[in-house]
Structures are given as C-alpha cells and as structure tokens.
Design a protein around this motif. Structure first.
Motif, mmCIF file in Angstrom:
data_model
loop_
_atom_site.group_PDB
_atom_site.id
_atom_site.type_symbol
_atom_site.label_atom_id
_atom_site.label_comp_id
_atom_site.label_asym_id
_atom_site.label_seq_id
_atom_site.Cartn_x
_atom_site.Cartn_y
_atom_site.Cartn_z
ATOM 1 N N LYS A 190 0.832 -1.211 0.000
ATOM 2 C CA LYS A 190 0.000 0.000 0.000
ATOM 3 C C LYS A 190 0.865 1.258 0.000
ATOM 4 O O LYS A 190 2.048 1.212 0.317
ATOM 5 C CB LYS A 190 -0.917 -0.023 1.225
ATOM 6 N N LYS A 191 0.260 2.389 -0.350
ATOM 7 C CA LYS A 191 0.983 3.663 -0.408
ATOM 8 C C LYS A 191 1.605 4.037 0.925
ATOM 9 O O LYS A 191 2.652 4.666 0.974
ATOM 10 C CB LYS A 191 0.049 4.781 -0.884
ATOM 11 N N VAL A 226 -1.254 -9.130 2.490
ATOM 12 C CA VAL A 226 -0.715 -10.456 2.230
ATOM 13 C C VAL A 226 -1.818 -11.502 2.274
ATOM 14 O O VAL A 226 -2.838 -11.313 2.942
ATOM 15 C CB VAL A 226 0.401 -10.838 3.231
ATOM 16 N N GLU A 227 -1.577 -12.593 1.553
ATOM 17 C CA GLU A 227 -2.513 -13.720 1.550
ATOM 18 C C GLU A 227 -1.853 -14.888 2.259
ATOM 19 O O GLU A 227 -0.686 -15.205 2.027
ATOM 20 C CB GLU A 227 -2.869 -14.113 0.124
ATOM 21 N N LEU A 228 -2.604 -15.536 3.139
ATOM 22 C CA LEU A 228 -2.116 -16.684 3.888
ATOM 23 C C LEU A 228 -2.592 -17.965 3.219
ATOM 24 O O LEU A 228 -3.474 -17.937 2.352
ATOM 25 C CB LEU A 228 -2.659 -16.648 5.314
ATOM 26 N N LYS A 229 -2.017 -19.090 3.649
ATOM 27 C CA LYS A 229 -2.522 -20.386 3.182
ATOM 28 C C LYS A 229 -3.996 -20.449 3.522
ATOM 29 O O LYS A 229 -4.401 -20.028 4.601
ATOM 30 C CB LYS A 229 -1.804 -21.534 3.902
ATOM 31 N N GLY A 230 -4.803 -20.945 2.638
ATOM 32 C CA GLY A 230 -6.238 -21.008 2.884
ATOM 33 C C GLY A 230 -6.979 -19.801 2.348
ATOM 34 O O GLY A 230 -8.193 -19.749 2.388
ATOM 35 N N ALA A 258 4.998 -2.801 7.557
ATOM 36 C CA ALA A 258 6.251 -3.196 6.917
ATOM 37 C C ALA A 258 7.216 -3.836 7.911
ATOM 38 O O ALA A 258 7.962 -4.747 7.555
ATOM 39 C CB ALA A 258 6.897 -1.991 6.240
ATOM 40 N N ALA A 259 7.197 -3.404 9.160
ATOM 41 C CA ALA A 259 8.083 -3.962 10.181
ATOM 42 C C ALA A 259 7.750 -5.421 10.506
ATOM 43 O O ALA A 259 8.568 -6.123 11.099
ATOM 44 C CB ALA A 259 8.008 -3.125 11.448
ATOM 45 N N CYS A 260 6.582 -5.871 10.095
ATOM 46 C CA CYS A 260 6.148 -7.253 10.352
ATOM 47 C C CYS A 260 6.350 -8.164 9.144
ATOM 48 O O CYS A 260 5.819 -9.266 9.094
ATOM 49 C CB CYS A 260 4.676 -7.265 10.753
ATOM 50 N N ILE A 261 7.138 -7.707 8.175
ATOM 51 C CA ILE A 261 7.376 -8.465 6.947
ATOM 52 C C ILE A 261 8.871 -8.721 6.782
ATOM 53 O O ILE A 261 9.686 -7.818 6.974
ATOM 54 C CB ILE A 261 6.868 -7.685 5.714
ATOM 55 N N LYS A 262 9.232 -9.966 6.445
ATOM 56 C CA LYS A 262 10.612 -10.326 6.097
ATOM 57 C C LYS A 262 10.551 -11.171 4.825
ATOM 58 O O LYS A 262 9.671 -12.022 4.688
ATOM 59 C CB LYS A 262 11.258 -11.165 7.192
#
Length: 108
Positions: free
Chosen positions: A78-79, A85-89, A97-101
């Motif tokens: 997002k801007k 994000v899409e999870l399994k299922g 952003a701090a929660c993404i690696k």
C-alpha cells in the motif's frame, strides 16, 4: 530455531523466493534481480532464467502476527508502506512493513 527459508543475518545475497506464472500455471521460482517497471529476472527449476512481468510473479514473505512468523504471499504494497498479504487457505491480512521479512531461497 531457524525455519526453512527464514531470513537470518548474512542472507542478503541469497535470492528471494516467489511464485512465477509461466506455462499456464504458477511455479516456485527464485528472484535473481528486481528490474525497472516492476519486472523480475527469475530462476526456474534447472537453472534457466527468465524475465517476468510484474503481474506474473508474487513475492513470498514471512509475516508476523499472533506472536509468530507465518508464510505469506504479497498481494499489494500500500501507499503507506503496509503490506496486504494472503495466507494459506486464502485469508488476507494487512501488516505493517516492520512485520514483513523476505523468504530467501537456499544458496545452492
């Protein structure tokens, strides 16, 4: 304990994991280089490389929520910098952003 594909110090030179669309279906690929215009040079099974348009690959990442890291596929950035994000299922979440690696491929 390190999970398979999890980011650790010193892994920055390893290719990122992704899904690439070619041959009428999605396949696991390694992103070798992100290019201008949202394109990516990817490595397919067998070491063959190909350039894919932005709509033909999805980055695989780790997303942190519920006190743990989970495998996710990036739907959109997002801007404001948050990641959709899409999870399994098929469940969709929005994470800061701090929660993404990135998920890195092995350096074979």
């Amino acid at each position: 304990e390190k999970k398979e594909g999890e980011v650790t110090e010193g892994d920055d030179d390893a290719p990122m994991r992704a899904l690439g669309f070619y041959g009428e279906s999605w396949h696991k690929v390694k992103i070798v280089k992100l290019k201008k215009g949202g394109k990516a040079k990817v490595e397919l099974k067998g070491g063959v490389t190909r350039t894919l348009e932005a709509n033909c690959f999805k980055r695989l990442v780790w997303g942190f929520f519920n006190d743990d890291w989970h495998k996710c596929t990036v739907v959109k950035v997002k801007k404001n910098g948050d990641y959709k994000v899409e999870l399994k299922g098929g469940e969709v979440k929005t994470l800061a952003a701090a929660c993404i690696k990135p998920q890195y491929a092995s350096k074979k």
